[in-house]
Design an enzyme around this catalytic site. Structure first.
Site, PDB file in Angstrom:
ATOM      1  N   ASP A 161       0.819  -1.203   0.000  1.00  0.00           N
ATOM      2  CA  ASP A 161       0.000   0.000   0.000  1.00  0.00           C
ATOM      3  C   ASP A 161       0.861   1.265   0.000  1.00  0.00           C
ATOM      4  O   ASP A 161       2.093   1.198  -0.098  1.00  0.00           O
ATOM      5  CB  ASP A 161      -0.955  -0.047   1.194  1.00  0.00           C
ATOM      6  N   ASP A 227      -9.888   3.688  -4.385  1.00  0.00           N
ATOM      7  CA  ASP A 227     -10.663   2.510  -3.993  1.00  0.00           C
ATOM      8  C   ASP A 227     -11.999   2.416  -4.701  1.00  0.00           C
ATOM      9  O   ASP A 227     -12.663   3.423  -4.977  1.00  0.00           O
ATOM     10  CB  ASP A 227     -10.944   2.537  -2.492  1.00  0.00           C
TER      11      ASP A 227
END
Length: 550
Positions: A161, A227
């Site tokens: 991430d 996202d």
């Protein structure tokens, strides 16, 4: 917390014919020759997943028959890490969430015949869902040590991430002042040094246009966008679909555009929308990572995820994504791409929130006829000639496998440069030079107008097919009225303007999309036609030229 704006590399001008330029193969580590398939908890449990939920969902991958269809990775996400390293500097786990420890969890997963995926972050701390206050451990500065630990735990996959990538106080940066690619190359090399095959999934949220690093030399997959959720929504799907348009050609065996986790099985999308979401992700060759609580999943959602014909499209050995072919604004999209057996998969996406019939024109994928199979249902449709009409539910999709095609003749266009001296630029519209090679017209819209003059309408006038070359780098991580697209309104000879919704061409204002097709009515015979482009309330793309088929 994966968001996607940021520092953009300047690149040479590239012409993308419907996003279909094939540039590069994937990371040479022998992994992900087809897109990864598996399960990740984030869309179901965010960063709050506990050991029992990992156990139950791993078991259900087997019990529901998902493992046997290729869903082989059971992946961790944020929240498993501790907040302090041990005395040796090793990364630790959250003992409240994972009381038996990560090595034992990995062993449990492997004993089920599954592969075990770990999660970390290329920042000082990892992502969380409490505003960055959890301070779960990240791997920045500890890449070699953490990679070795992950390998010792039996990791087969690493999702990496991008939170806290800049500093210990900068949680999520929409425009980082540093290049983030080195964070990913450093971990790539650290994983390689372990000697264990570990699939590397870069989760950089599309920041800094990773497809053009190229990320295919860095990771086995890379996130192209912010996202998908939670919560799930059709607007999220539309935003991500638009962001994919210019980069389909950068993916292939070993390295894939990652459109984010699947929302199939979660609230926020109708079953029809979940079906459309799944088939599009599959045909785009995105990793298919389920992200719902499998203990609560419906039979309908399982049926979507286990459709072997759709999975076969995703896992096709050719590894070529569908590409954008045609957008009928506020109506439907057409995408298509080749398969290894010589056939073509074509997808028609209903963009309206209503049930209705749509006629798919085979010419939109370059054919006049073809033998067709409905990929979702498996029904043989025989030979289609010129068009096929089907009933769609709201936001539904038609997926056809087309074989033995007859190739349609290609239209011939007469092109007109936007910056030509006879055109009329008004209200602030102006020219700019791009990479010293072409001149485009920008600041069209918000009062600015561009009018092409002396356009040939042929001998009969009427409705004409146009091919438009433009630049649009107005990319966004959030949902807007036109997320990752811009609207232009085109009027022929002063007639009613037609809305034309134009997706991204890239993330910087020097990347050209060529060949956007739109039909416009109102042409007169002869060479005295005008085409005006405007937008009363927003900017349009910058225009290089348009072609008219006569």
């Amino acid at each position: 917390m994966r968001v996607g704006l940021g520092f953009v590399h300047l690149v040479l001008l590239v012409l993308f014919a419907n996003g279909g330029l094939k540039l590069c193969l994937g990371l040479n580590n022998g992994l992900a020759t087809t897109p990864a398939m598996g399960w990740n908890p984030y869309n179901a449990f965010a960063c709050n997943t506990v050991e029992s939920q990992y156990h139950s969902n791993a078991q259900l991958l087997v019990d529901l028959g998902l493992k046997s269809l290729g869903y082989e990775y059971l992946n961790l996400d944020c929240g498993w890490q501790g907040t302090a390293r041990n005395s040796s500097g090793d990364i630790t786990w959250n003992t409240a969430a994972i009381p038996d420890g990560i090595p034992a969890l990995g062993e449990f997963v492997h004993d089920l015949g599954l592969k075990f995926g770990i999660y970390s972050d290329g920042g000082y701390f990892a992502c969380d869902t409490v505003g960055g206050t959890a301070h779960f451990l990240g791997s920045l500065g500890f890449e070699l040590q953490d990679a070795a630990v992950f390998a010792s735990w039996g990791a087969d996959y690493l999702k990496y991430d991008n939170c806290y990538a800049v500093s210990t106080t900068d949680f999520v940066d929409f425009d980082p002042p540093i290049e983030i690619e080195p964070h990913y190359t450093t971990m790539r090399d650290a994983l390689g040094a372990t000697g264990r095959p570990i699939l590397f999934s870069a989760c950089e949220w599309g920041v800094q246009d990773p497809a053009r690093w190229p990320a295919s030399a860095v990771a086995n997959s890379w996130r192209i966008s912010n996202d998908i959720g939670p919560p799930a929504s059709w607007d999220n799907l539309f935003r991500i679909i638009n962001q994919l348009v210019p980069i389909t050609g950068f993916a292939g065996p070993g390295g894939w555009n990652d459109l984010d986790l699947l929302e199939v099985g979660n609230t926020g999308l109708t079953m029809t929308e979940q079906q459309t979401h799944f088939v599009f992700w599959a045909a785009a060759k995105s990793p298919l990572i389920i992200s719902t609580d499998l203990s609560e999943i419906s039979e309908e959602a399982v049926a979507i995820l286990t459709n072997t014909r759709v999975i076969a499209v995703n896992q096709d050995s050719l590894g070529q994504s569908i590409s954008f072919k045609r957008r009928y604004t506020n109506d439907y999209d057409v995408w298509a791409g080749p398969l290894s057996d010589g056939s073509t998969v074509a997808i028609v996406i209903e963009m309206q929130d209503s049930a209705r019939a749509i006629t798919f024109n085979l010419s939109d994928v370059g054919f006049t006829s073809a033998t067709a199979m409905n990929v979702i249902t498996g029904a043989s449709l025989g030979t289609l000639k010129n068009s096929y009409t089907s009933t769609f539910d709201a936001h539904g999709a038609l997926v056809l496998k087309l074989s033995s095609p007859v190739i349609a003749p290609q239209p011939t266009f007469t092109f007109y440069d936007a910056a030509a001296s006879g055109n009329v630029l008004a209200g602030g519209a102006s020219t700019r030079l791009v990479n010293g090679t072409i001149t485009v017209v920008g600041f069209v819209g918000n009062g600015g107008t561009l009018e092409f003059t002396g356009v040939d309408g042929g001998v009969s006038g009427g409705t004409k097919l146009l091919s438009v070359d433009y630049i649009n780098a107005d990319f966004t991580a959030t949902n807007t009225d036109c997320s990752n697209c811009r609207n232009a309104f085109m009027s022929v000879n002063g007639g009613t303007a037609v809305q034309v919704q134009m997706p991204l061409s890239g993330q910087s204002w020097d990347i050209l999309f060529n060949g956007y097709l739109v039909s416009l009515p109102g042409f007169k015979p002869g060479k005295t036609n005008t085409i005006q482009i405007s937008n009363p309330s927003a900017y349009t793309p910058d225009f290089y030229r348009l072609g008219v088929a006569v």
